[in-house]
Design a protein around this motif. Structure first.
Motif, short mmCIF file in Angstrom:
data_model
loop_
_atom_site.label_atom_id
_atom_site.label_comp_id
_atom_site.label_asym_id
_atom_site.label_seq_id
_atom_site.Cartn_x
_atom_site.Cartn_y
_atom_site.Cartn_z
N LEU A 1 -80.69 18.36 18.25
CA LEU A 1 -79.41 17.79 17.85
C LEU A 1 -79.53 17.21 16.45
CD1 LEU A 1 -79.49 17.64 21.12
CD2 LEU A 1 -77.48 16.20 20.82
N LEU A 2 -78.42 17.08 15.77
CA LEU A 2 -78.36 16.52 14.43
C LEU A 2 -77.56 15.24 14.45
CD1 LEU A 2 -76.55 16.30 11.60
CD2 LEU A 2 -78.94 16.92 11.36
N ASP A 3 -78.11 14.17 13.90
CA ASP A 3 -77.44 12.87 13.86
C ASP A 3 -77.54 12.34 12.44
OD1 ASP A 3 -76.59 10.22 14.13
OD2 ASP A 3 -77.52 9.98 16.09
N GLY A 4 -76.38 12.17 11.79
CA GLY A 4 -76.40 11.58 10.45
C GLY A 4 -75.46 12.28 9.49
N GLY A 5 -74.42 11.58 9.05
CA GLY A 5 -73.58 12.07 7.97
C GLY A 5 -72.41 12.93 8.37
N VAL A 6 -72.22 13.23 9.64
CA VAL A 6 -71.10 14.08 10.06
C VAL A 6 -69.80 13.32 9.89
CG1 VAL A 6 -70.04 15.28 12.01
CG2 VAL A 6 -72.51 15.43 11.64
N ARG A 7 -68.90 13.87 9.10
CA ARG A 7 -67.60 13.25 8.85
C ARG A 7 -66.44 14.21 9.12
NH1 ARG A 7 -70.77 9.86 9.02
NH2 ARG A 7 -71.27 8.22 7.49
N ARG A 8 -66.74 15.49 9.31
CA ARG A 8 -65.73 16.51 9.55
C ARG A 8 -66.23 17.48 10.60
NH1 ARG A 8 -66.40 16.29 3.92
NH2 ARG A 8 -64.59 15.57 2.74
N LEU B 1 -71.22 10.83 21.23
CA LEU B 1 -71.22 9.51 20.61
C LEU B 1 -72.65 8.98 20.61
CD1 LEU B 1 -68.02 7.77 22.01
CD2 LEU B 1 -68.27 9.51 20.22
N SER B 2 -73.16 8.71 19.42
CA SER B 2 -74.52 8.22 19.27
C SER B 2 -74.60 6.75 19.69
CB SER B 2 -74.97 8.36 17.82
OG SER B 2 -76.36 8.16 17.68
N PRO B 3 -75.72 6.34 20.28
CA PRO B 3 -75.84 4.92 20.66
C PRO B 3 -75.90 4.03 19.42
CG PRO B 3 -77.93 6.09 20.98
CD PRO B 3 -76.90 7.12 20.66
N THR B 4 -75.07 3.00 19.42
CA THR B 4 -75.09 2.02 18.33
C THR B 4 -75.12 0.62 18.94
OG1 THR B 4 -72.67 1.84 18.17
CG2 THR B 4 -73.74 3.56 16.86
N GLY B 5 -75.66 -0.33 18.20
CA GLY B 5 -75.82 -1.69 18.70
C GLY B 5 -74.50 -2.41 18.88
N VAL B 6 -74.59 -3.71 19.13
CA VAL B 6 -73.42 -4.55 19.46
C VAL B 6 -72.16 -4.10 18.72
CG1 VAL B 6 -72.50 -6.88 19.34
CG2 VAL B 6 -74.90 -6.53 19.93
N GLN B 7 -71.16 -3.69 19.48
CA GLN B 7 -69.94 -3.13 18.90
C GLN B 7 -68.85 -4.19 18.85
OE1 GLN B 7 -68.94 0.57 20.85
NE2 GLN B 7 -70.91 1.49 20.38
N ALA C 1 -74.12 22.29 10.86
CA ALA C 1 -75.34 21.93 11.57
C ALA C 1 -75.65 22.93 12.68
CB ALA C 1 -75.21 20.52 12.15
N ILE C 2 -74.62 23.36 13.40
CA ILE C 2 -74.84 24.31 14.49
C ILE C 2 -75.24 25.68 13.95
CG2 ILE C 2 -73.69 25.48 16.42
CD1 ILE C 2 -72.01 22.81 16.66
N ALA C 3 -74.66 26.08 12.83
CA ALA C 3 -75.06 27.34 12.21
C ALA C 3 -76.54 27.33 11.82
CB ALA C 3 -74.19 27.64 10.99
N LEU C 4 -77.06 26.15 11.49
CA LEU C 4 -78.47 26.03 11.12
C LEU C 4 -79.37 25.78 12.33
CD1 LEU C 4 -78.24 23.97 7.80
CD2 LEU C 4 -78.64 26.42 8.08
N GLY C 5 -78.80 25.82 13.53
CA GLY C 5 -79.64 25.78 14.72
C GLY C 5 -79.50 24.58 15.62
N ALA C 6 -78.64 23.60 15.27
CA ALA C 6 -78.46 22.45 16.14
C ALA C 6 -77.67 22.83 17.38
CB ALA C 6 -77.75 21.33 15.39
N ARG C 7 -77.99 22.22 18.51
CA ARG C 7 -77.22 22.44 19.73
C ARG C 7 -75.87 21.71 19.64
NH1 ARG C 7 -78.38 23.38 25.30
NH2 ARG C 7 -80.09 24.63 24.42
N ALA C 8 -75.89 20.52 19.04
CA ALA C 8 -74.69 19.69 18.90
C ALA C 8 -75.00 18.63 17.87
CB ALA C 8 -74.31 19.06 20.25
N VAL C 9 -74.01 17.79 17.57
CA VAL C 9 -74.20 16.69 16.63
C VAL C 9 -73.85 15.38 17.32
CG1 VAL C 9 -73.72 18.14 14.62
CG2 VAL C 9 -71.86 16.81 15.66
N MET C 10 -74.38 14.30 16.77
CA MET C 10 -74.07 12.96 17.26
C MET C 10 -73.45 12.17 16.11
SD MET C 10 -77.59 12.29 19.45
CE MET C 10 -76.92 11.02 20.52
N ILE C 11 -72.44 11.37 16.43
CA ILE C 11 -71.77 10.57 15.40
C ILE C 11 -71.88 9.09 15.74
CG2 ILE C 11 -70.15 12.41 14.75
CD1 ILE C 11 -68.00 10.90 16.44
#
Length: 404
Positions: free
Chosen positions: A309-316, A80-86, A323-333
């Motif tokens: 890590l990759l952060d941005g646009g992950v919906r599935r 879970l990526s850090p986001t402001g006031v929730q 992203a991982i196939a292209l070398g990311a360790r993990a993704v952030m949403i």
């Protein structure tokens, strides 16, 4: 299995339910991007240009999604990526943290978040604290020392945001405080979304626009906009400043907002443990390419020396696998779990993570891969011009990210 009243089978359905439940201003603040929304749109649309090369026969009967990020073992490659006031749910970051803990993954807490670091770490010991470069070194040191004392496992410093007066294009006005004047102004929206307001009344408080993690000991928490104003008045950090912060923290350290190989190299040089390839969800310089487009060049530059890590646009889950196939360790949403939180609180965030976990498993099976470590660029098809930049999508003038 089709969606039910308490369960949804896609992130798109979580977004639909969030839109139905939230007051228009709150939902609009989640969806908005900078300027024309070109980068925000490209973040998700770019994934559609990548295809898979399925493999049949000898598929593994079991698939392993576990990985390690910043020293923390997680059960799936989604954080879970850090986001402001929730303000989408009364339990805010605490509910999100519990959901991440239940899923076996880490929670990123924004220093501009609405819940204290101590409460979030209690909900999920695998919490990474995020900070901006706000105030002088003494104030920054006190902030990160508080996070360390609370038990935060890593520090994220976010660099991918500019002070553009036109940022958050399409975003509604947000009050600095929920005083009587603001409540009167937004009351019609509350009437239109009674379930949202009842949720807050059951918790016996109203949406809180203060940011407790930006307060020094003994201070009252500033409002989001007070903290933002201090940030705007702080000279931006140099790479030597960031080296100082990494040394002062003394633990796992991530630089968030890298989109150029040269910056990735500098992050390695100051001793960072990880970088997040990110454009702040399309809320930085509009017209920059989607995060997935710049990932390969950064992996080529530093992928063997630092966690990427990759952060941005992950919906599935399929997006995470790409992203991982292209070398990311993990993704952030970011937006997806906020939609889940708005739709059904902690259970909604868990639902989003389950949807992504299922998608990752299905992709691994279809590709004949037993684990994340087995994925490679050859599992994908990629247009020759994929990394050149965002496409001129017809929807760019009206930001409408892919939701289906």
């Amino acid at each position: 299995m089709a969606s039910t009243a308490t369960w949804f089978e896609t992130v798109a359905e979580a977004q639909r339910r969030a839109r139905k439940r939230l007051p228009p201003s709150v939902y609009g603040a989640l969806l908005a991007g900078t300027e024309q929304g070109i980068t925000m749109t490209d973040n998700s649309r770019a994934f559609d240009e990548l295809g898979f090369r399925p493999q049949v026969g000898d598929q593994p009967s079991e698939r392993d999604q576990a990985t390690t990020v910043l020293g923390q073992h997680i059960s799936l490659p989604v954080l879970l990526s850090p986001t402001g006031v929730q303000a989408v749910h009364p339990e805010a970051e605490v509910a999100a943290a519990r959901a991440a803990a239940a899923a076996g993954t880490a929670m990123g807490l924004s220093s501009f978040g609405s819940r204290a670091i101590e409460d979030v770490v209690q909900a999920n010991p695998q919490t990474f604290f995020q900070t901006y470069w706000v105030g002088d070194r003494d104030r920054i040191a006190r902030r990160v020392e508080r996070a360390k004392a609370a038990g935060a496992k890593a520090l994220i410093v976010t660099l991918d945001w500019v002070f553009d007066s036109r940022r958050d294009w399409g975003s509604p006005p947000i009050p600095e405080r929920l005083d009587l004047k603001a409540m009167a102004r937004f009351a019609p929206e509350g009437v239109r979304r009674p379930r949202y307001m009842l949720g807050w009344l059951r918790h016996r408080h109203l949406p809180d626009l203060t940011v407790p993690n930006m307060a020094d000991p003994g201070e009252d928490p500033p409002t989001f906009f007070q903290a933002y104003g201090e940030w705007m008045q702080t000279p931006p950090p140099t790479w030597e400043d960031l080296r100082w912060l990494r040394e002062r923290w003394g633990g796992p350290f991530m630089v968030k907002g890298v989109t150029r190989p040269t910056d990735a190299r500098k992050a390695v040089d100051i001793g960072a443990d990880a970088i997040s390839v990110s454009n702040h969800g399309g809320n930085n310089l509009d017209g920059a390419p989607g995060s997935i487009r710049v990932l390969p060049s950064i992996v080529d530059e530093v992928g063997d020396e630092i966690e990427v890590l990759l952060d941005g646009g992950v919906r599935r889950g399929l997006d995470a696998v790409k992203a991982i196939a292209l070398g990311a360790r993990a993704v952030m949403i970011g937006r997806p779990y906020l939609w889940g939180l708005a739709a059904n609180g902690q259970a909604g965030v868990e639902n989003v993570l389950d949807v992504l976990r299922s998608g990752i498993d299905e992709a691994l099976f279809g590709l004949g891969r037993a684990s994340l470590a087995d994925l490679e660029p050859g599992d994908l098809t990629m247009p020759s011009d994929f990394t050149l930049g965002p496409r001129p999508y017809p929807a760019a003038q009206t930001p409408r990210p892919r939701t289906a």
